[in-house]
Design a protein around this motif. Structure first.
Motif, mmCIF file in Angstrom:
data_model
loop_
_atom_site.group_PDB
_atom_site.id
_atom_site.type_symbol
_atom_site.label_atom_id
_atom_site.label_comp_id
_atom_site.label_asym_id
_atom_site.label_seq_id
_atom_site.Cartn_x
_atom_site.Cartn_y
_atom_site.Cartn_z
ATOM 1 N N LYS A 67 42.382 -53.815 106.692
ATOM 2 C CA LYS A 67 43.553 -53.020 107.124
ATOM 3 C C LYS A 67 44.934 -53.650 106.688
ATOM 4 N N SER A 68 45.047 -54.830 107.066
ATOM 5 C CA SER A 68 46.627 -55.500 106.905
ATOM 6 C C SER A 68 46.309 -56.718 106.475
ATOM 7 N N LEU A 69 46.746 -57.032 105.148
ATOM 8 C CA LEU A 69 46.520 -58.400 104.474
ATOM 9 C C LEU A 69 47.779 -58.844 104.508
ATOM 10 N N GLY A 70 48.055 -60.117 104.779
ATOM 11 C CA GLY A 70 49.336 -60.921 104.755
ATOM 12 C C GLY A 70 49.563 -61.973 103.886
ATOM 13 N N LEU A 71 50.626 -61.959 103.012
ATOM 14 C CA LEU A 71 50.665 -63.309 101.969
ATOM 15 C C LEU A 71 51.940 -63.886 102.135
ATOM 16 N N VAL A 72 51.763 -65.069 102.678
ATOM 17 C CA VAL A 72 53.006 -66.043 102.820
ATOM 18 C C VAL A 72 53.039 -66.985 101.563
ATOM 19 N N GLY A 73 54.095 -66.794 100.844
ATOM 20 C CA GLY A 73 54.208 -67.460 99.599
ATOM 21 C C GLY A 73 53.871 -66.482 98.506
ATOM 22 N N ASN A 74 54.712 -66.039 97.730
ATOM 23 C CA ASN A 74 54.470 -64.869 96.790
ATOM 24 C C ASN A 74 54.554 -65.245 95.414
ATOM 25 N N GLY A 75 54.013 -66.477 94.987
ATOM 26 C CA GLY A 75 54.011 -66.894 93.698
ATOM 27 C C GLY A 75 52.946 -66.669 92.911
ATOM 28 N N PHE A 76 52.585 -67.733 92.158
ATOM 29 C CA PHE A 76 51.582 -67.474 91.022
ATOM 30 C C PHE A 76 50.044 -67.640 91.640
ATOM 31 N N ILE A 77 49.696 -68.291 92.786
ATOM 32 C CA ILE A 77 48.482 -68.305 93.389
ATOM 33 C C ILE A 77 48.430 -66.791 93.934
ATOM 34 N N ALA A 78 49.199 -66.669 94.828
ATOM 35 C CA ALA A 78 49.398 -65.236 95.297
ATOM 36 C C ALA A 78 49.026 -64.073 94.609
ATOM 37 N N LYS A 79 49.660 -64.062 93.350
ATOM 38 C CA LYS A 79 49.370 -63.091 92.267
ATOM 39 C C LYS A 79 47.745 -62.988 92.095
ATOM 40 N N HIS A 80 47.072 -64.179 91.868
ATOM 41 C CA HIS A 80 46.067 -64.128 91.478
ATOM 42 C C HIS A 80 44.789 -63.832 92.658
ATOM 43 N N ALA B 261 46.884 -64.985 104.033
ATOM 44 C CA ALA B 261 46.776 -66.068 102.942
ATOM 45 C C ALA B 261 48.102 -66.990 102.838
ATOM 46 N N PHE B 262 48.019 -68.029 103.015
ATOM 47 C CA PHE B 262 49.228 -68.924 103.129
ATOM 48 C C PHE B 262 48.981 -69.550 101.527
ATOM 49 N N THR B 263 50.335 -69.459 100.720
ATOM 50 C CA THR B 263 50.177 -69.919 99.636
ATOM 51 C C THR B 263 51.515 -70.577 99.402
ATOM 52 N N THR B 264 52.106 -71.499 100.328
ATOM 53 C CA THR B 264 53.282 -72.004 100.021
ATOM 54 C C THR B 264 53.257 -73.417 99.282
ATOM 55 N N THR B 265 54.555 -74.073 99.205
ATOM 56 C CA THR B 265 54.505 -75.557 98.776
ATOM 57 C C THR B 265 55.113 -76.317 99.950
ATOM 58 N N GLU B 266 54.874 -75.954 101.128
ATOM 59 C CA GLU B 266 55.371 -76.534 102.303
ATOM 60 C C GLU B 266 54.550 -78.256 102.468
ATOM 61 N N LYS B 267 55.292 -79.095 102.793
ATOM 62 C CA LYS B 267 54.589 -80.221 102.856
ATOM 63 C C LYS B 267 54.634 -80.710 104.389
ATOM 64 N N ILE B 268 55.262 -80.203 105.063
ATOM 65 C CA ILE B 268 55.082 -80.462 106.681
ATOM 66 C C ILE B 268 54.760 -79.197 107.442
ATOM 67 N N PRO B 269 53.867 -79.068 108.387
ATOM 68 C CA PRO B 269 53.221 -78.168 109.329
ATOM 69 C C PRO B 269 54.581 -77.556 110.114
ATOM 70 N N TYR B 270 54.856 -75.963 109.879
ATOM 71 C CA TYR B 270 56.130 -75.567 110.472
ATOM 72 C C TYR B 270 55.726 -74.638 111.786
ATOM 73 N N LEU B 271 54.286 -74.006 111.642
ATOM 74 C CA LEU B 271 53.952 -73.019 112.652
ATOM 75 C C LEU B 271 53.376 -73.667 113.799
ATOM 76 N N ASN B 272 53.914 -73.465 114.898
ATOM 77 C CA ASN B 272 53.733 -74.160 116.333
ATOM 78 C C ASN B 272 53.322 -73.468 117.495
#
Length: 337
Positions: free
Chosen positions: A142-155, A212-223
């Motif tokens: 019903k509701s798909l979320g995409l965090v990071g909207n680059g190459f992997i998300a497109k695939h 789906a998370f497809t970011t390039t983050e290096k340090i966790p930020y969701l607390n």
């Protein structure tokens, strides 16, 4: 002895990948089963970091398929993949890669092929295996979320639709507004879909049951634990978005319970926080696919696929087998006589 090296370029790789979505999905799923049954060798990934360029890295993923496997031929090889996020500023792809397959008997490299398309395809399909077996086998959302909207998300979006998923609403968030707009236009090519663009990752999470998370983050930020009180299913493809505390409070499924405990992934940090006790990992995806482990849905489910070299190998072998029936490009006498 054959001294030639076969070359497969991006156009040929793309042509093969676009023709066989169902076959590729089964290859990824069977690769996880193969790995669970110890039919593969997945050496630890090797990370090359740069003190003068901390946002960038290059990773080597060596792997092999053992002989006498039911659905795979013996093969070995390696993926060498670079991730340079600042390439966006130069209007260049973030990731670039090559994959080399070695002959099982001699060890000689047989083929060098463009690897970023294969890497993105196997990454997306590994996430979709997680979505099917951890979220909904009926292939509806019903509701798909995409965090990071680059190459992997497109695939991910591409293969969800090619594999017959029915999605009512798609929610987008990326810290780069240009990426969001480009991605929105890409999604609209699949039909008249309801798309919501969010100004914050928090509102996206609260709005979606599959994320789906497809970011390039290096340090966790969701607390904030409250963001996940609706118990969504998280495809944590980028591995470093969610805090260790939330990981420890969730149901965790991984692709390999040893490989994930490295490179400062969220699961690795949770393992360290938990006094190096990995009992918070419920199962591997291979176990779930084979119904060796049932996953409850009374908590947030976080699927964290580290990315096994065996996936790259199995997809590359499929591409190579298809191209061998056509005219292969060769570099003659590449190796000494």
């Amino acid at each position: 002895m054959n001294n030639n090296l076969h070359i497969i370029t991006a156009d040929t790789v793309r042509e093969i990948l676009d023709q066989y979505p169902l076959e590729l999905y089964e290859i990824i799923k069977n690769s996880y089963i193969l790995h669970d049954q110890q039919g593969s060798i997945n050496a630890p990934s090797s990370f090359l970091f740069f003190p003068h360029r901390p946002e960038s890295r290059i990773i080597a993923l060596p792997a092999a398929i053992k002989p006498n496997q039911e659905k795979f031929n013996e093969i070995s090889g390696i993926k060498w993949i670079a991730s340079y996020p600042n390439n966006k500023l130069k209007h260049m792809p973030r990731a670039s890669a090559i994959i080399i397959l070695n002959h099982p008997d001699t060890g000689f490299p047989m083929v060098c092929m463009e690897g970023s398309l294969i890497s993105a395809t196997r990454t997306a399909l590994s996430g979709i295996v997680g979505a099917e077996y951890l979220y909904n086998k009926d292939k509806s959302c019903k509701s798909l979320g995409l965090v990071g909207n680059g190459f992997i998300a497109k695939h991910i979006v591409k293969y969800l639709f090619l594999l017959g998923w029915k999605i009512e609403n798609i929610h987008l968030y990326d810290k780069f507004s240009s990426s969001v707009e480009d991605f929105r236009q890409y999604i609209q090519s699949f039909g008249d879909l309801k798309i919501t663009i969010h100004d914050s990752v928090s509102t996206l999470i609260e709005s979606c049951s599959l994320i789906a998370f497809t970011t390039t983050e290096k340090i966790p930020y969701l607390n904030d634990h409250n963001l996940f009180k609706h118990k969504p299913c998280i495809l944590h493809i980028s591995l470093r978005d969610i805090s260790p505390d939330i990981i420890l409070d969730s149901i965790n499924v991984v692709d390999d319970s040893e490989h994930i405990l490295a490179a400062n992934t969220s699961v690795h940090l949770a393992y360290e926080r938990n006094k190096k006790d990995a009992s918070f990992i419920t199962a591997t995806i291979g176990q779930v696919v084979q119904q060796k482990q049932t996953i409850p849905k009374n908590k947030t489910i976080v699927y964290s696929p580290m990315g096994l070299g065996i996936l790259d190998l199995s997809v590359s072998q499929f591409v190579y087998d298809k191209v061998k029936k056509q005219d292969l490009k060769n570099i003659e006498n590449f190796f000494p006589s």
